[in-house]
Write a protein that holds these residues in place. Structure first.
Motif, mmCIF file in Angstrom:
data_model
loop_
_atom_site.group_PDB
_atom_site.id
_atom_site.type_symbol
_atom_site.label_atom_id
_atom_site.label_comp_id
_atom_site.label_asym_id
_atom_site.label_seq_id
_atom_site.Cartn_x
_atom_site.Cartn_y
_atom_site.Cartn_z
ATOM 1 N N ARG A 21 0.843 -1.160 -0.049
ATOM 2 C CA ARG A 21 -0.058 0.058 0.022
ATOM 3 C C ARG A 21 0.743 1.272 0.004
ATOM 4 N N ARG A 51 -6.934 2.987 -0.623
ATOM 5 C CA ARG A 51 -7.376 2.559 0.692
ATOM 6 C C ARG A 51 -8.602 1.567 0.625
ATOM 7 N N TYR A 54 -7.043 -1.935 -0.260
ATOM 8 C CA TYR A 54 -6.406 -2.641 0.674
ATOM 9 C C TYR A 54 -7.306 -2.827 2.020
#
Length: 75
Positions: A21, A51, A54
């Motif tokens: 990420r 975001r 993940y």
């Protein structure tokens, strides 16, 4: 017989998820930090998509019951 500690495997999976990420966020961090006109909004939209991606991976890792499920979540 090899016994895998699933909690430790999940922890490692989360570390791998965080690193991936961070790599995806890197190109957008500079645009937001510098407030480049016309790019800040697009960068924030891209960061939100990252975001969400993940967050789904995190949920899959948390729900995993086997190391193979953790691997699948990370792919």
């Amino acid at each position: 017989m090899i016994v895998i500690n699933i909690d430790k495997a999940k922890s490692i999976g989360h570390d791998m998820r965080r690193a991936a990420r961070a790599q995806e966020f890197a190109p957008y961090d500079e645009a937001i930090a510098k407030q480049i006109p016309g790019q800040a909004e697009g960068a924030e939209a891209a960061r939100q998509a990252i975001r969400e991606k993940y967050a789904a991976i995190q949920t899959a890792i948390d729900a995993a019951a086997t190391p193979d499920e953790i691997k699948a979540a990370l792919e």
